[in-house]
Design a protein around this motif. Structure first.
Motif, PDB file in Angstrom:
ATOM      1  N   PRO A  51      -5.569  -1.983  -7.889  1.00 43.45           N
ATOM      2  CA  PRO A  51      -4.990  -1.180  -6.810  1.00 43.45           C
ATOM      3  C   PRO A  51      -4.502  -2.012  -5.628  1.00 43.45           C
ATOM      4  O   PRO A  51      -3.500  -1.681  -5.000  1.00 43.45           O
ATOM      5  CB  PRO A  51      -6.130  -0.254  -6.382  1.00 43.45           C
ATOM      6  CG  PRO A  51      -7.094  -0.266  -7.492  1.00 43.45           C
ATOM      7  CD  PRO A  51      -6.934  -1.571  -8.189  1.00 43.45           C
ATOM      8  N   VAL A  52      -5.203  -3.092  -5.334  1.00 43.38           N
ATOM      9  CA  VAL A  52      -4.792  -3.944  -4.210  1.00 43.38           C
ATOM     10  C   VAL A  52      -3.450  -4.600  -4.514  1.00 43.38           C
ATOM     11  O   VAL A  52      -2.541  -4.611  -3.678  1.00 43.38           O
ATOM     12  CB  VAL A  52      -5.869  -5.009  -3.908  1.00 43.38           C
ATOM     13  CG1 VAL A  52      -5.368  -6.024  -2.904  1.00 43.38           C
ATOM     14  CG2 VAL A  52      -7.148  -4.351  -3.416  1.00 43.38           C
ATOM     15  N   VAL A  53      -3.296  -5.130  -5.726  1.00 43.13           N
ATOM     16  CA  VAL A  53      -2.038  -5.763  -6.115  1.00 43.13           C
ATOM     17  C   VAL A  53      -0.909  -4.736  -6.130  1.00 43.13           C
ATOM     18  O   VAL A  53       0.203  -5.012  -5.679  1.00 43.13           O
ATOM     19  CB  VAL A  53      -2.182  -6.461  -7.488  1.00 43.13           C
ATOM     20  CG1 VAL A  53      -0.846  -6.922  -8.020  1.00 43.13           C
ATOM     21  CG2 VAL A  53      -3.136  -7.629  -7.377  1.00 43.13           C
ATOM     22  N   ALA A  54      -1.192  -3.532  -6.620  1.00 38.96           N
ATOM     23  CA  ALA A  54      -0.177  -2.478  -6.634  1.00 38.96           C
ATOM     24  C   ALA A  54       0.235  -2.097  -5.211  1.00 38.96           C
ATOM     25  O   ALA A  54       1.422  -1.901  -4.930  1.00 38.96           O
ATOM     26  CB  ALA A  54      -0.697  -1.256  -7.383  1.00 38.96           C
ATOM     27  N   GLY A  55      -0.720  -2.001  -4.315  1.00 36.79           N
ATOM     28  CA  GLY A  55      -0.411  -1.677  -2.917  1.00 36.79           C
ATOM     29  C   GLY A  55       0.437  -2.744  -2.256  1.00 36.79           C
ATOM     30  O   GLY A  55       1.381  -2.435  -1.524  1.00 36.79           O
ATOM     31  N   VAL A  56       0.115  -4.006  -2.514  1.00 37.85           N
ATOM     32  CA  VAL A  56       0.902  -5.104  -1.945  1.00 37.85           C
ATOM     33  C   VAL A  56       2.315  -5.093  -2.521  1.00 37.85           C
ATOM     34  O   VAL A  56       3.290  -5.312  -1.797  1.00 37.85           O
ATOM     35  CB  VAL A  56       0.209  -6.461  -2.204  1.00 37.85           C
ATOM     36  CG1 VAL A  56       1.122  -7.624  -1.871  1.00 37.85           C
ATOM     37  CG2 VAL A  56      -1.073  -6.546  -1.399  1.00 37.85           C
ATOM     38  N   ALA A  57       2.430  -4.809  -3.824  1.00 38.18           N
ATOM     39  CA  ALA A  57       3.748  -4.777  -4.456  1.00 38.18           C
ATOM     40  C   ALA A  57       4.621  -3.663  -3.882  1.00 38.18           C
ATOM     41  O   ALA A  57       5.839  -3.818  -3.775  1.00 38.18           O
ATOM     42  CB  ALA A  57       3.608  -4.597  -5.969  1.00 38.18           C
ATOM     43  N   VAL A  58       4.023  -2.559  -3.492  1.00 35.67           N
ATOM     44  CA  VAL A  58       4.788  -1.453  -2.900  1.00 35.67           C
ATOM     45  C   VAL A  58       5.088  -1.738  -1.429  1.00 35.67           C
ATOM     46  O   VAL A  58       6.181  -1.457  -0.942  1.00 35.67           O
ATOM     47  CB  VAL A  58       4.004  -0.120  -3.048  1.00 35.67           C
ATOM     48  CG1 VAL A  58       4.639   0.984  -2.236  1.00 35.67           C
ATOM     49  CG2 VAL A  58       3.923   0.274  -4.514  1.00 35.67           C
ATOM     50  N   ALA A  59       4.133  -2.320  -0.704  1.00 37.43           N
ATOM     51  CA  ALA A  59       4.294  -2.535   0.727  1.00 37.43           C
ATOM     52  C   ALA A  59       5.205  -3.714   1.059  1.00 37.43           C
ATOM     53  O   ALA A  59       5.860  -3.711   2.112  1.00 37.43           O
ATOM     54  CB  ALA A  59       2.936  -2.744   1.374  1.00 37.43           C
ATOM     55  N   ALA A  60       5.263  -4.722   0.205  1.00 37.68           N
ATOM     56  CA  ALA A  60       6.037  -5.931   0.504  1.00 37.68           C
ATOM     57  C   ALA A  60       7.515  -5.651   0.769  1.00 37.68           C
ATOM     58  O   ALA A  60       8.057  -6.134   1.775  1.00 37.68           O
ATOM     59  CB  ALA A  60       5.860  -6.956  -0.611  1.00 37.68           C
ATOM     60  N   PRO A  61       8.217  -4.875  -0.072  1.00 34.84           N
ATOM     61  CA  PRO A  61       9.632  -4.611   0.235  1.00 34.84           C
ATOM     62  C   PRO A  61       9.827  -3.815   1.527  1.00 34.84           C
ATOM     63  O   PRO A  61      10.805  -4.027   2.248  1.00 34.84           O
ATOM     64  CB  PRO A  61      10.134  -3.809  -0.962  1.00 34.84           C
ATOM     65  CG  PRO A  61       9.148  -4.031  -2.044  1.00 34.84           C
ATOM     66  CD  PRO A  61       7.852  -4.351  -1.381  1.00 34.84           C
ATOM     67  N   VAL A  62       8.894  -2.926   1.834  1.00 38.30           N
ATOM     68  CA  VAL A  62       9.002  -2.131   3.066  1.00 38.30           C
ATOM     69  C   VAL A  62       8.853  -3.042   4.282  1.00 38.30           C
ATOM     70  O   VAL A  62       9.636  -2.962   5.239  1.00 38.30           O
ATOM     71  CB  VAL A  62       7.939  -1.007   3.077  1.00 38.30           C
ATOM     72  CG1 VAL A  62       7.947  -0.275   4.412  1.00 38.30           C
ATOM     73  CG2 VAL A  62       8.164  -0.047   1.928  1.00 38.30           C
ATOM     74  N   VAL A  63       7.863  -3.921   4.240  1.00 36.44           N
ATOM     75  CA  VAL A  63       7.644  -4.852   5.354  1.00 36.44           C
ATOM     76  C   VAL A  63       8.838  -5.788   5.501  1.00 36.44           C
ATOM     77  O   VAL A  63       9.295  -6.068   6.616  1.00 36.44           O
ATOM     78  CB  VAL A  63       6.336  -5.647   5.148  1.00 36.44           C
ATOM     79  CG1 VAL A  63       6.205  -6.775   6.147  1.00 36.44           C
ATOM     80  CG2 VAL A  63       5.147  -4.711   5.227  1.00 36.44           C
ATOM     81  N   LYS A  64       9.379  -6.270   4.381  1.00 38.28           N
ATOM     82  CA  LYS A  64      10.543  -7.158   4.426  1.00 38.28           C
ATOM     83  C   LYS A  64      11.733  -6.452   5.064  1.00 38.28           C
ATOM     84  O   LYS A  64      12.442  -7.025   5.880  1.00 38.28           O
ATOM     85  CB  LYS A  64      10.912  -7.644   3.035  1.00 38.28           C
ATOM     86  CG  LYS A  64      12.077  -8.619   3.043  1.00 38.28           C
ATOM     87  CD  LYS A  64      12.419  -9.076   1.655  1.00 38.28           C
ATOM     88  CE  LYS A  64      13.529 -10.079   1.596  1.00 38.28           C
ATOM     89  NZ  LYS A  64      14.612  -9.986   2.496  1.00 38.28           N
ATOM     90  N   LYS A  65      11.963  -5.187   4.703  1.00 42.19           N
ATOM     91  CA  LYS A  65      13.083  -4.435   5.276  1.00 42.19           C
ATOM     92  C   LYS A  65      12.897  -4.264   6.787  1.00 42.19           C
ATOM     93  O   LYS A  65      13.844  -4.415   7.556  1.00 42.19           O
ATOM     94  CB  LYS A  65      13.219  -3.074   4.607  1.00 42.19           C
ATOM     95  CG  LYS A  65      14.396  -2.268   5.127  1.00 42.19           C
ATOM     96  CD  LYS A  65      14.612  -1.056   4.274  1.00 42.19           C
ATOM     97  CE  LYS A  65      15.692  -0.126   4.735  1.00 42.19           C
ATOM     98  NZ  LYS A  65      16.824  -0.618   5.382  1.00 42.19           N
ATOM     99  N   ILE A  66      11.677  -3.984   7.216  1.00 41.03           N
ATOM    100  CA  ILE A  66      11.416  -3.815   8.646  1.00 41.03           C
ATOM    101  C   ILE A  66      11.659  -5.124   9.393  1.00 41.03           C
ATOM    102  O   ILE A  66      12.284  -5.143  10.458  1.00 41.03           O
ATOM    103  CB  ILE A  66       9.980  -3.307   8.875  1.00 41.03           C
ATOM    104  CG1 ILE A  66       9.853  -1.863   8.389  1.00 41.03           C
ATOM    105  CG2 ILE A  66       9.585  -3.411  10.341  1.00 41.03           C
ATOM    106  CD1 ILE A  66       8.435  -1.345   8.347  1.00 41.03           C
ATOM    107  N   LEU A  67      11.176  -6.223   8.837  1.00 43.51           N
ATOM    108  CA  LEU A  67      11.332  -7.507   9.523  1.00 43.51           C
ATOM    109  C   LEU A  67      12.765  -8.030   9.472  1.00 43.51           C
ATOM    110  O   LEU A  67      13.163  -8.793  10.355  1.00 43.51           O
ATOM    111  CB  LEU A  67      10.379  -8.540   8.916  1.00 43.51           C
ATOM    112  CG  LEU A  67       8.894  -8.263   9.152  1.00 43.51           C
ATOM    113  CD1 LEU A  67       8.054  -9.295   8.426  1.00 43.51           C
ATOM    114  CD2 LEU A  67       8.569  -8.240  10.623  1.00 43.51           C
ATOM    115  N   ASP A  68      13.526  -7.643   8.466  1.00 47.18           N
ATOM    116  CA  ASP A  68      14.914  -8.096   8.359  1.00 47.18           C
ATOM    117  C   ASP A  68      15.894  -7.251   9.171  1.00 47.18           C
ATOM    118  O   ASP A  68      17.056  -7.618   9.312  1.00 47.18           O
ATOM    119  CB  ASP A  68      15.367  -8.107   6.895  1.00 47.18           C
ATOM    120  CG  ASP A  68      14.825  -9.302   6.140  1.00 47.18           C
ATOM    121  OD1 ASP A  68      14.316 -10.233   6.796  1.00 47.18           O
ATOM    122  OD2 ASP A  68      14.918  -9.313   4.899  1.00 47.18           O
ATOM    123  N   THR A  69      15.453  -6.113   9.701  1.00 44.03           N
ATOM    124  CA  THR A  69      16.332  -5.254  10.494  1.00 44.03           C
ATOM    125  C   THR A  69      16.405  -5.806  11.919  1.00 44.03           C
ATOM    126  O   THR A  69      15.381  -5.931  12.596  1.00 44.03           O
ATOM    127  CB  THR A  69      15.784  -3.811  10.530  1.00 44.03           C
ATOM    128  OG1 THR A  69      15.644  -3.361   9.190  1.00 44.03           O
ATOM    129  CG2 THR A  69      16.727  -2.891  11.284  1.00 44.03           C
TER     130      THR A  69
END
Length: 100
Positions: A51-69
């Motif tokens: 579950p931890v790996v799955a959560g990181v895999a889902v959260a990583a693109p969201v965090v990247k999009k926020i930081l790249d905006t």
């Protein structure tokens, strides 16, 4: 009487092999403990990894999009190096602190 015996159904090897197959419930009961053991999530210090790996895999693109905006839009015509330098020198901050 000999002719009647020709029509009697006799079990063959193939038929007896099919008849001796275990039922689906018996197969499921035999396989399920192995499947459950394989499906059990590995843990590190009591925290399940999957579950931890799955959560990181889902959260990583969201965090990247926020930081790249970008927080501000960049206007190439308004924000040139020359115009920024002119605005900085007109403010007179350098002269104020260093004196001139």
């Amino acid at each position: 009487a000999l002719a009647a015996e020709a029509f009697v159904i006799r079990p063959t090897r193939k038929y007896t092999a099919l008849a001796r197959r275990p039922s689906a419930a018996k197969v499921e009961m035999a396989i399920m403990p192995t499947v459950k053991k394989l499906m059990k999530a590995p843990e590190i210090v009591g925290v399940p990894i999957v579950p931890v790996v799955a959560g990181v895999a889902v959260a990583a693109p969201v965090v990247k999009k926020i930081l790249d905006t970008p927080s501000r839009t960049y206007d190439r015509e308004k924000n040139t190096v020359g115009k920024e330098y002119d605005a900085w020198t007109e403010e007179g901050i350098l002269e104020h602190y260093w004196g001139e």
